[in-house]
Design a protein around this motif. Structure first.
Motif, PDB file in Angstrom:
ATOM      1  N   VAL A  77       0.838  -1.207   0.000  1.00 49.79           N
ATOM      2  CA  VAL A  77       0.000   0.000   0.000  1.00 49.79           C
ATOM      3  C   VAL A  77       0.869   1.251   0.000  1.00 49.79           C
ATOM      4  O   VAL A  77       0.462   2.311  -0.488  1.00 49.79           O
ATOM      5  N   LYS A  78       2.104   1.148   0.490  1.00 49.26           N
ATOM      6  CA  LYS A  78       3.004   2.300   0.541  1.00 49.26           C
ATOM      7  C   LYS A  78       3.411   2.767  -0.849  1.00 49.26           C
ATOM      8  O   LYS A  78       3.832   3.902  -1.034  1.00 49.26           O
ATOM      9  N   SER A  79       3.326   1.875  -1.823  1.00 45.27           N
ATOM     10  CA  SER A  79       3.712   2.237  -3.185  1.00 45.27           C
ATOM     11  C   SER A  79       2.532   2.769  -3.990  1.00 45.27           C
ATOM     12  O   SER A  79       2.688   3.148  -5.152  1.00 45.27           O
ATOM     13  N   ALA A  80       1.339   2.785  -3.377  1.00 46.35           N
ATOM     14  CA  ALA A  80       0.159   3.303  -4.070  1.00 46.35           C
ATOM     15  C   ALA A  80       0.155   4.829  -4.028  1.00 46.35           C
ATOM     16  O   ALA A  80       0.942   5.461  -3.321  1.00 46.35           O
ATOM     17  N   THR A  83      -2.779  10.094  -0.415  1.00 45.11           N
ATOM     18  CA  THR A  83      -2.944  11.526  -0.153  1.00 45.11           C
ATOM     19  C   THR A  83      -3.211  11.751   1.335  1.00 45.11           C
ATOM     20  O   THR A  83      -3.654  10.851   2.041  1.00 45.11           O
ATOM     21  N   TYR A  84      -2.976  12.970   1.786  1.00 42.57           N
ATOM     22  CA  TYR A  84      -3.207  13.302   3.185  1.00 42.57           C
ATOM     23  C   TYR A  84      -4.698  13.361   3.484  1.00 42.57           C
ATOM     24  O   TYR A  84      -5.500  13.740   2.629  1.00 42.57           O
ATOM     25  N   ASP A  85      -5.036  12.961   4.698  1.00 46.68           N
ATOM     26  CA  ASP A  85      -6.425  13.011   5.148  1.00 46.68           C
ATOM     27  C   ASP A  85      -6.711  14.418   5.671  1.00 46.68           C
ATOM     28  O   ASP A  85      -6.276  14.783   6.758  1.00 46.68           O
ATOM     29  N   ASP A  86      -7.426  15.210   4.871  1.00 47.82           N
ATOM     30  CA  ASP A  86      -7.692  16.597   5.250  1.00 47.82           C
ATOM     31  C   ASP A  86      -8.905  16.744   6.160  1.00 47.82           C
ATOM     32  O   ASP A  86      -9.247  17.847   6.574  1.00 47.82           O
ATOM     33  N   ASN A  87      -9.591  15.642   6.451  1.00 51.20           N
ATOM     34  CA  ASN A  87     -10.825  15.720   7.238  1.00 51.20           C
ATOM     35  C   ASN A  87     -10.606  15.516   8.733  1.00 51.20           C
ATOM     36  O   ASN A  87     -11.560  15.471   9.498  1.00 51.20           O
ATOM     37  N   SER A  88      -9.368  15.354   9.150  1.00 48.78           N
ATOM     38  CA  SER A  88      -9.096  15.139  10.565  1.00 48.78           C
ATOM     39  C   SER A  88      -7.723  15.687  10.900  1.00 48.78           C
ATOM     40  O   SER A  88      -7.000  16.178  10.034  1.00 48.78           O
ATOM     41  N   ALA A  89      -7.361  15.567  12.178  1.00 48.55           N
ATOM     42  CA  ALA A  89      -6.051  16.032  12.623  1.00 48.55           C
ATOM     43  C   ALA A  89      -5.001  14.934  12.468  1.00 48.55           C
ATOM     44  O   ALA A  89      -3.882  15.100  12.957  1.00 48.55           O
ATOM     45  N   TYR A  90      -5.350  13.844  11.815  1.00 49.85           N
ATOM     46  CA  TYR A  90      -4.389  12.742  11.692  1.00 49.85           C
ATOM     47  C   TYR A  90      -3.108  13.234  11.018  1.00 49.85           C
ATOM     48  O   TYR A  90      -3.154  13.818   9.923  1.00 49.85           O
ATOM     49  N   PRO A  91      -1.963  12.979  11.634  1.00 50.87           N
ATOM     50  CA  PRO A  91      -0.704  13.546  11.149  1.00 50.87           C
ATOM     51  C   PRO A  91      -0.015  12.707  10.077  1.00 50.87           C
ATOM     52  O   PRO A  91       1.130  12.281  10.232  1.00 50.87           O
ATOM     53  N   GLY A  92      -0.723  12.448   9.012  1.00 48.87           N
ATOM     54  CA  GLY A  92      -0.114  11.654   7.958  1.00 48.87           C
ATOM     55  C   GLY A  92      -1.090  11.275   6.877  1.00 48.87           C
ATOM     56  O   GLY A  92      -1.991  12.043   6.528  1.00 48.87           O
ATOM     57  N   ILE A  93      -0.930  10.075   6.363  1.00 50.06           N
ATOM     58  CA  ILE A  93      -1.698   9.608   5.213  1.00 50.06           C
ATOM     59  C   ILE A  93      -2.586   8.450   5.619  1.00 50.06           C
ATOM     60  O   ILE A  93      -2.171   7.563   6.365  1.00 50.06           O
ATOM     61  N   ARG A  94      -3.823   8.457   5.121  1.00 51.12           N
ATOM     62  CA  ARG A  94      -4.745   7.358   5.369  1.00 51.12           C
ATOM     63  C   ARG A  94      -5.476   7.014   4.077  1.00 51.12           C
ATOM     64  O   ARG A  94      -5.859   7.906   3.321  1.00 51.12           O
ATOM     65  N   VAL A  95      -5.666   5.729   3.859  1.00 50.80           N
ATOM     66  CA  VAL A  95      -6.403   5.269   2.687  1.00 50.80           C
ATOM     67  C   VAL A  95      -7.335   4.146   3.134  1.00 50.80           C
ATOM     68  O   VAL A  95      -6.929   3.256   3.892  1.00 50.80           O
ATOM     69  N   PRO A  96      -8.599   4.155   2.719  1.00 49.35           N
ATOM     70  CA  PRO A  96      -9.536   3.114   3.161  1.00 49.35           C
ATOM     71  C   PRO A  96      -9.096   1.725   2.711  1.00 49.35           C
ATOM     72  O   PRO A  96      -8.533   1.551   1.631  1.00 49.35           O
ATOM     73  N   VAL A  97      -9.340   0.721   3.555  1.00 48.72           N
ATOM     74  CA  VAL A  97      -9.067  -0.667   3.176  1.00 48.72           C
ATOM     75  C   VAL A  97     -10.175  -1.133   2.236  1.00 48.72           C
ATOM     76  O   VAL A  97     -11.230  -0.491   2.124  1.00 48.72           O
ATOM     77  N   ASP A 126     -18.684   2.731  11.231  1.00 52.34           N
ATOM     78  CA  ASP A 126     -17.404   2.021  11.259  1.00 52.34           C
ATOM     79  C   ASP A 126     -16.594   2.399  10.028  1.00 52.34           C
ATOM     80  O   ASP A 126     -17.142   2.618   8.951  1.00 52.34           O
ATOM     81  N   PHE A 127     -15.293   2.493  10.198  1.00 57.13           N
ATOM     82  CA  PHE A 127     -14.407   2.690   9.055  1.00 57.13           C
ATOM     83  C   PHE A 127     -13.000   2.217   9.424  1.00 57.13           C
ATOM     84  O   PHE A 127     -12.592   2.277  10.580  1.00 57.13           O
ATOM     85  N   TYR A 128     -12.285   1.747   8.410  1.00 59.57           N
ATOM     86  CA  TYR A 128     -10.943   1.193   8.598  1.00 59.57           C
ATOM     87  C   TYR A 128     -10.025   1.724   7.503  1.00 59.57           C
ATOM     88  O   TYR A 128     -10.410   1.798   6.338  1.00 59.57           O
ATOM     89  N   HIS A 129      -8.805   2.089   7.904  1.00 59.28           N
ATOM     90  CA  HIS A 129      -7.851   2.671   6.976  1.00 59.28           C
ATOM     91  C   HIS A 129      -6.459   2.054   7.153  1.00 59.28           C
ATOM     92  O   HIS A 129      -6.111   1.595   8.244  1.00 59.28           O
ATOM     93  N   PHE A 130      -5.676   2.089   6.089  1.00 60.60           N
ATOM     94  CA  PHE A 130      -4.236   1.963   6.229  1.00 60.60           C
ATOM     95  C   PHE A 130      -3.742   3.353   6.591  1.00 60.60           C
ATOM     96  O   PHE A 130      -4.114   4.349   5.949  1.00 60.60           O
ATOM     97  N   SER A 131      -2.935   3.455   7.630  1.00 61.11           N
ATOM     98  CA  SER A 131      -2.536   4.762   8.157  1.00 61.11           C
ATOM     99  C   SER A 131      -1.021   4.847   8.292  1.00 61.11           C
ATOM    100  O   SER A 131      -0.388   3.903   8.780  1.00 61.11           O
ATOM    101  N   ILE A 132      -0.474   5.976   7.870  1.00 60.39           N
ATOM    102  CA  ILE A 132       0.970   6.192   7.946  1.00 60.39           C
ATOM    103  C   ILE A 132       1.224   7.554   8.592  1.00 60.39           C
ATOM    104  O   ILE A 132       0.856   8.592   8.039  1.00 60.39           O
ATOM    105  N   ILE A 133       1.827   7.557   9.766  1.00 63.08           N
ATOM    106  CA  ILE A 133       2.197   8.807  10.436  1.00 63.08           C
ATOM    107  C   ILE A 133       3.546   9.253   9.892  1.00 63.08           C
ATOM    108  O   ILE A 133       4.548   8.549  10.044  1.00 63.08           O
ATOM    109  N   ASN A 134       3.566  10.427   9.241  1.00 62.92           N
ATOM    110  CA  ASN A 134       4.847  10.892   8.688  1.00 62.92           C
ATOM    111  C   ASN A 134       4.959  12.416   8.636  1.00 62.92           C
ATOM    112  O   ASN A 134       5.921  12.945   8.097  1.00 62.92           O
ATOM    113  N   GLU A 135       4.002  13.140   9.204  1.00 58.27           N
ATOM    114  CA  GLU A 135       4.056  14.605   9.139  1.00 58.27           C
ATOM    115  C   GLU A 135       5.184  15.169  10.001  1.00 58.27           C
ATOM    116  O   GLU A 135       5.509  14.630  11.061  1.00 58.27           O
TER     117      GLU A 135
END
Length: 309
Positions: A77-80, A83-97, A126-135
């Motif tokens: 998923v890291k090679s996909a 984009t950054y999740d602009d709808n929350s304060a999450y400090p990185g990238i999230r993509v739905p599973v 309910d929602f689930y994401h692949f999440s990467i903290i990198n900010e």
């Protein structure tokens, strides 16, 4: 005498019949349950799992190692194109599973985790994401710097939740990364100060504490309040590849991040990227907001020159 014997014979036959019906119902229920289990055999989650419960005070975290069948396959998923999740304060990238993984996680929690925390209501969201903290440190929002809760509160998007109430559920984290000096696992906290009470901010005795909150807000870097003035760390789950953890969304928590390594944004190609599968499953049951709840971030609405009255 004949009537007497006939009566007891009738009772005997009736009890025998009831016993037979009870046995038949038991067999049918077993077959239905077996078919259900067969129908819900997991494609992504391992079949044989050892569930460990870590208790600390009035809290507990459920930990399951070797959770996914082929965890290495999710690293791609890291090679996909992420984009950054602009709808929350999450400090990185999230993509739905994908929907299949989503369904399995939802089903697993419903059958194995939900009851452990006393949740009995139907699903709210309910929602689930692949999440990467990198900010980087200098781009963090206030909600990413201190422990937080993941609950639903009354707001313009949730008018169906009355003011003064929240909806909570089960949080999920599956670590798809190895231990690193850059980051750790997940830390759980107790709230020490009454930050959810408006009176806290109008009490002259709390002027220095309020100033400290502003200091945290202005500071650049993850994990403010290392002095544990406002939040007491009571437990930390270590990172382990393919480890899943579950805890209620109303627990104060935050990912363990070493700010020294986040002076700039971490590229996705970095071998130590903190990749996780995260999710929230919340239930349609209203809880009254207490002094232990904070609609994060409280401080955002205060001005720097705020003076307690």
């Amino acid at each position: 005498m004949l009537v007497y014997n006939s009566f007891f014979k009738f009772i005997y036959l009736m009890n025998k019949k009831k016993l037979f019906i009870l046995l038949l119902i038991t067999i049918l229920l077993y077959k239905i349950k077996s078919k259900f289990r067969k129908k819900h055999n997991y494609k992504y989650i391992n079949k044989y799992l050892k569930i460990k419960t870590e208790k600390f005070g009035d809290k507990k975290v459920i930990i399951i190692d070797n959770f996914l069948k082929n965890p290495e396959s999710f690293i791609k998923v890291k090679s996909a194109k992420l984009t950054y999740d602009d709808n929350s304060a999450y400090p990185g990238i999230r993509v739905p599973v994908n929907i299949n993984i989503h369904y399995e996680l939802k089903n697993f929690i419903e059958n194995n985790i939900k009851k452990e925390y006393g949740f009995t209501a139907n699903n709210f969201s309910d929602f689930y994401h692949f999440s990467i903290i990198n900010e980087s440190n200098d781009s963090l929002e206030y909600g990413s710097k201190i422990p937080h809760q993941d609950c639903e509160y009354n707001n313009p998007l949730q008018l169906n939740i009355p003011k003064g109430y929240r909806i909570s559920g089960v949080a999920t984290v599956v670590y798809l990364c190895n231990p690193s000096e850059k980051y750790g696992g997940t830390a759980i906290y107790n709230l020490k100060k009454d930050l959810g009470n408006n009176n806290f901010y109008t009490n002259p005795k709390n002027k220095d504490l309020i100033e400290k909150l502003f200091e945290y807000k202005d500071n650049k870097g993850y994990m403010q309040d290392k002095e544990e003035i406002f939040f007491e760390k009571v437990y930390e789950v270590p990172v382990k590849f393919n480890r899943a953890i579950f805890y209620p969304t109303y627990y104060f928590h935050q990912p363990v991040i070493n700010s020294e390594y986040f002076k700039k944004t971490i590229p996705l190609s970095d071998k130590d990227t903190r990749l996780t599968l995260t999710g929230w499953q919340k239930y349609n049951y209203l809880n009254k907001i207490t002094k232990n709840d904070i609609e994060i971030p409280v401080l955002v609405n205060l001005e720097r020159n705020f003076q307690p009255i």
